[in-house]
Write an enzyme that holds these catalytic residues in place. Structure first.
Site, PDB file in Angstrom:
ATOM      1  N   HIS A  44      57.318  41.498  24.145  1.00  0.00           N
ATOM      2  CA  HIS A  44      56.555  40.602  24.994  1.00  0.00           C
ATOM      3  C   HIS A  44      56.705  39.156  24.529  1.00  0.00           C
ATOM      4  CE1 HIS A  44      53.695  44.054  26.428  1.00  0.00           C
ATOM      5  NE2 HIS A  44      54.960  44.260  26.733  1.00  0.00           N
ATOM      6  N   GLU A  46      54.647  36.848  23.412  1.00  0.00           N
ATOM      7  CA  GLU A  46      54.014  36.419  22.168  1.00  0.00           C
ATOM      8  C   GLU A  46      54.862  36.795  20.955  1.00  0.00           C
ATOM      9  OE1 GLU A  46      50.588  37.688  24.963  1.00  0.00           O
ATOM     10  OE2 GLU A  46      52.708  38.120  24.656  1.00  0.00           O
ATOM     11  N   ALA A 148      65.226  34.294  59.086  1.00  0.00           N
ATOM     12  CA  ALA A 148      65.802  32.983  59.381  1.00  0.00           C
ATOM     13  C   ALA A 148      65.772  32.786  60.889  1.00  0.00           C
ATOM     14  CB  ALA A 148      67.236  32.896  58.866  1.00  0.00           C
ATOM     15  N   ARG A 201      73.880  38.722  45.705  1.00  0.00           N
ATOM     16  CA  ARG A 201      75.175  38.104  45.446  1.00  0.00           C
ATOM     17  C   ARG A 201      75.053  36.869  44.556  1.00  0.00           C
ATOM     18  NH1 ARG A 201      75.229  39.728  50.731  1.00  0.00           N
ATOM     19  NH2 ARG A 201      74.858  37.636  51.599  1.00  0.00           N
ATOM     20  N   GLY A 288      64.444  43.997  61.156  1.00  0.00           N
ATOM     21  CA  GLY A 288      64.526  43.376  62.470  1.00  0.00           C
ATOM     22  C   GLY A 288      63.128  43.136  63.005  1.00  0.00           C
TER      23      GLY A 288
END
Length: 362
Positions: A44, A46, A148, A201, A288
């Site tokens: 972790h 710390e 988009a 990618r 979609g």
């Protein structure tokens, strides 16, 4: 603490289902060590900060974005490491909602004489780990709906052509999201139309688990998703319980989850519960318009990422991000809050949190 946040973000995509955590050690006004949680199952933040110390940390201050753990898991408790190092003061960004911690780490430190200050840059620290906070408290994936579209709200031309709506910078940002979130989900319609790979990618990135909602098992065995299932995990969620139809997918390396249907499609609430059991803490929904609607209607979406291109496609039949029946009046829709806008080349990303997403069929 801002430096600790910067460090924590370096673990993005690799710590799931653990949180991203950063830590900075300061002594006499000087940074003497820093670290972050690099990968799930490894040390972790710390302990990494202590391991990097250039001098004795005794009497130092520790700045950490999340409350130190106090239980044994894949790693020993960080509270033990803090006490053994003789840390004088611990400054914490946000508490840890994990029931195994949830204030117990702070209590242990204070009981042993360590000064503890809480809630420094809390909002930023909580936002960093919104996925972890949601998953640890519900056991269900945090769902981000991404799409988009043009400035007139179209996700494709009337012909169905959609490559490319946004430019290279926006598309590169999407790859970072595929790295960040544990899984990516799409519907069989997307597979049939585009034959996508749905991989990350980004150089050095981590591929998401690919989840295909395919109620009737129509995904072609020749599709790139199925053909690469041995290399990148694929889960096909279906209502088809016929073993003989499932077997070819399993033989190709896919996992098939067969379950109940709702309104003729895979029951998404059931699917989320199953994915949660698999420790899939987050999903990038790149479906979609029909899958987007189903997820919204079921109240499963927690964040929306809308990439907007300064273009106009027009067309009354051109696709939009969300289909389905839709909501009956403006006051019954899904409301968004805490919107943030980022410019990506010529395009814009508007990222918003979902609130008030209870669907009522009128």
């Amino acid at each position: 603490m801002r430096r600790a946040l910067e460090l924590a973000e370096r673990g993005m995509g690799w710590t799931s289902p653990n949180p991203m955590v950063g830590a900075v050690l300061v002594k006499d006004g000087r940074v003497i060590g820093e670290g972050f949680h690099e990968r799930y199952g490894e040390a972790h933040a710390e302990r990494n900060a202590l391991a990097s110390c250039r001098e004795d940390p005794s009497g130092a201050d520790l700045y950490v974005t999340l409350e130190p753990c106090c239980h044994y898991g894949k790693q020993p408790p960080c509270t033990e490491a803090v006490l053994e190092a003789g840390i004088r003061r611990v400054v914490i960004g946000s508490g840890d909602p994990n029931p195994l911690v949830a204030g117990k780490g702070i209590e242990i430190l204070r009981r042993n004489g360590v000064l503890v200050e809480e809630y420094v840059l809390e909002e930023e620290c909580r936002r960093l780990n919104e996925v972890f906070f949601h998953f640890i408290q519900t056991g269900l994936p945090f769902v981000v709906m991404k799409y988009a579209m043009t400035l007139d709200g179209k996700t494709a031309c009337y012909t169905g052509a959609s490559k490319w709506i946004t430019g290279e910078e926006a598309r590169a940002h999407v790859q970072k999201q595929r790295h960040r979130y544990r899984a990516i989900m799409a519907g069989v319609g997307t597979v049939l139309a585009d034959d996508p790979l749905l991989t990350c990618r980004m150089e050095g990135g981590r591929n998401p688990v690919r989840i295909i909602c395919d109620s009737r098992l129509r995904t072609p065995l020749s599709s790139r998703i199925v053909q690469t299932a041995e290399e990148v995990p694929v889960i096909i969620a279906t209502c088809c319980g016929q073993e003989e139809r499932q077997e070819p997918y399993r033989a190709a390396g896919c996992r098939v989850l067969a379950g109940p249907e709702k309104e003729g499609r895979v029951d998404l609430k059931w699917l989320m519960e199953e994915l949660g059991k698999e420790k899939i803490d987050s999903i990038l929904l790149e479906g979609g318009s029909c899958l987007n609607w189903s997820a919204l209607k079921e109240g499963l979406v927690h964040k929306v990422q809308a990439y907007i291109a300064p273009k106009l496609f027009g067309g009354e039949d051109a696709k939009t991000p969300i289909a389905g029946k839709g909501f009956p009046s403006p006051d019954k829709g899904v409301f968004l809050r805490d919107s943030r806008i980022m410019r990506l080349g010529a395009d814009f990303l508007i990222e918003s949190e979902v609130c008030g997403n209870v669907y009522r069929d009128h």
